[in-house]
Scaffold this motif. Structure first.
Motif, PDB file in Angstrom:
ATOM      1  N   VAL A   1      -6.119  -0.531   8.612  1.00 27.36           N
ATOM      2  CA  VAL A   1      -7.386  -1.280   8.530  1.00 27.36           C
ATOM      3  C   VAL A   1      -8.122  -0.884   7.246  1.00 27.36           C
ATOM      4  O   VAL A   1      -8.629  -1.738   6.505  1.00 27.36           O
ATOM      5  N   ALA A   2      -8.142   0.426   6.948  1.00 28.37           N
ATOM      6  CA  ALA A   2      -8.814   0.882   5.720  1.00 28.37           C
ATOM      7  C   ALA A   2      -8.124   0.302   4.489  1.00 28.37           C
ATOM      8  O   ALA A   2      -8.786  -0.125   3.529  1.00 28.37           O
TER       9      ALA A   2
ATOM     10  N   TYR B   1       0.816  -1.215   0.000  1.00 37.01           N
ATOM     11  CA  TYR B   1       0.000   0.000   0.000  1.00 37.01           C
ATOM     12  C   TYR B   1       0.851   1.267   0.000  1.00 37.01           C
ATOM     13  O   TYR B   1       0.336   2.350   0.292  1.00 37.01           O
TER      14      TYR B   1
ATOM     15  N   LEU C   1      -6.440  -2.516   4.267  1.00 30.77           N
ATOM     16  CA  LEU C   1      -6.665  -3.962   4.156  1.00 30.77           C
ATOM     17  C   LEU C   1      -8.110  -4.293   3.795  1.00 30.77           C
ATOM     18  O   LEU C   1      -8.374  -5.266   3.096  1.00 30.77           O
ATOM     19  N   GLU C   2      -9.063  -3.489   4.288  1.00 28.26           N
ATOM     20  CA  GLU C   2     -10.466  -3.808   4.076  1.00 28.26           C
ATOM     21  C   GLU C   2     -11.062  -3.118   2.861  1.00 28.26           C
ATOM     22  O   GLU C   2     -12.142  -3.472   2.404  1.00 28.26           O
ATOM     23  N   GLY C   3     -10.361  -2.129   2.333  1.00 30.80           N
ATOM     24  CA  GLY C   3     -10.899  -1.355   1.217  1.00 30.80           C
ATOM     25  C   GLY C   3     -10.757  -2.087  -0.115  1.00 30.80           C
ATOM     26  O   GLY C   3     -10.264  -3.216  -0.175  1.00 30.80           O
ATOM     27  N   ASP C   4     -11.204  -1.433  -1.171  1.00 32.17           N
ATOM     28  CA  ASP C   4     -11.084  -1.964  -2.534  1.00 32.17           C
ATOM     29  C   ASP C   4      -9.609  -2.244  -2.838  1.00 32.17           C
ATOM     30  O   ASP C   4      -8.763  -1.366  -2.671  1.00 32.17           O
ATOM     31  N   GLN C   5      -9.309  -3.468  -3.278  1.00 35.58           N
ATOM     32  CA  GLN C   5      -7.916  -3.856  -3.517  1.00 35.58           C
ATOM     33  C   GLN C   5      -7.483  -3.589  -4.970  1.00 35.58           C
ATOM     34  O   GLN C   5      -6.406  -4.015  -5.393  1.00 35.58           O
TER      35      GLN C   5
END
Ligand SMILES: Cc1ncc(COP(=O)(O)O)c(C=O)c1O
Length: 228
Positions: free
Chosen positions: A112-113, A72, A115-119
């Motif tokens: 967290v955002a 990221y 890992l959990e967001g749109d990849q």
């Protein structure tokens, strides 16, 4: 300690190679730290393999580490993580809580955002890194006194410059990879890392974690510098 995809070589171990290592680890009852921080940055047919999952019982002997820095582009946010047997993770927590402060709460929320967001951005950047790998390797291959292997992962070119040892570059006698890097810094304003630091004295490492424009500019300067 395993690191695939690798810094500095960009090498990616195949599943078969890691399975063979896993058998040795289990037979010899070894413990493994598997640094998989470049797991999302693999190119062509190469595949990153999660070592701990390869054989039953291996997860009891393996601590897998990774982080947000590479996938990221969150290097400065200081977020990493480890997965392993509960007793080891608990002991790590005990040591860590006495030794260092934790990442700030903003960094934790951002991770967290991430890992959990749109990849989608991960694949976009993986493709961009693959294009940069091709650009850098194609250009390095045309430089005099440079031998470059095409890495399958991470974001480094690790290339042999030993043919330049004995030359004088930017007014500096080049005798090893450290003096080569100093000459490149002074003469071409290109910052490379000497291979001595990685046990490969004839080599230097170039990171391609920057824009293609920056890379083209640096490679132009390196080319002029080596052709002098
Ligand atoms: C193989 C490997 N592991 C771990 C790290 C640590 O990254 P950070 O300290 O940014 O989380 C790096 C960074 O260069 C790396 O190359």
């Amino acid at each position: 300690m395993l690191n695939s995809p690798s810094n500095p070589t960009g090498a990616v171990y195949t599943r078969g190679e890691l399975e063979a290592l896993a058998d040795v680890v289990l037979a010899a009852k070894l413990g493994v730290i598997s640094d998989e921080i470049y797991e999302k940055l693999v190119f062509g047919d190469a595949r990153a393999t999660c070592f701990a999952t390869l054989r039953p019982g291996l997860e009891e002997r393996t601590i897998t580490i990774s982080g947000a820095s590479k996938t990221y582009a969150m290097t400065g946010w200081r977020m990493g993580w480890a997965a392993g047997p509960a007793h080891a993770i608990k002991a790590m927590g005990n040591v860590q809580s006495q030794q260092t402060g934790c990442p700030c709460s903003i960094s934790q929320a951002a991770a967290v955002a991430a890992l959990e967001g749109d990849q989608g951005c991960v694949e976009t950047m993986r493709r961009e890194f693959e294009a940069r790998r091709d650009l850098v390797c194609d250009r390095l291959a045309r430089l005099p006194g440079v031998r470059c292997f095409r890495p399958d992962g991470a974001f480094y070119a690790f290339f042999d410059v030993s043919a330049n040892f004995g030359r004088t570059l930017a007014g500096r006698a080049v005798t090893d990879s450290t003096s080569f890097c100093l000459a490149a810094l002074e003469g071409a304003h290109v910052n490379l890392v000497p291979g001595d630091a990685f046990g490969a004295p004839g080599f230097v490492r170039m990171s391609y974690a920057t824009s293609r424009e920056q890379l083209q500019g640096g490679l132009d300067r390196l080319e002029q510098f080596l052709r002098k």
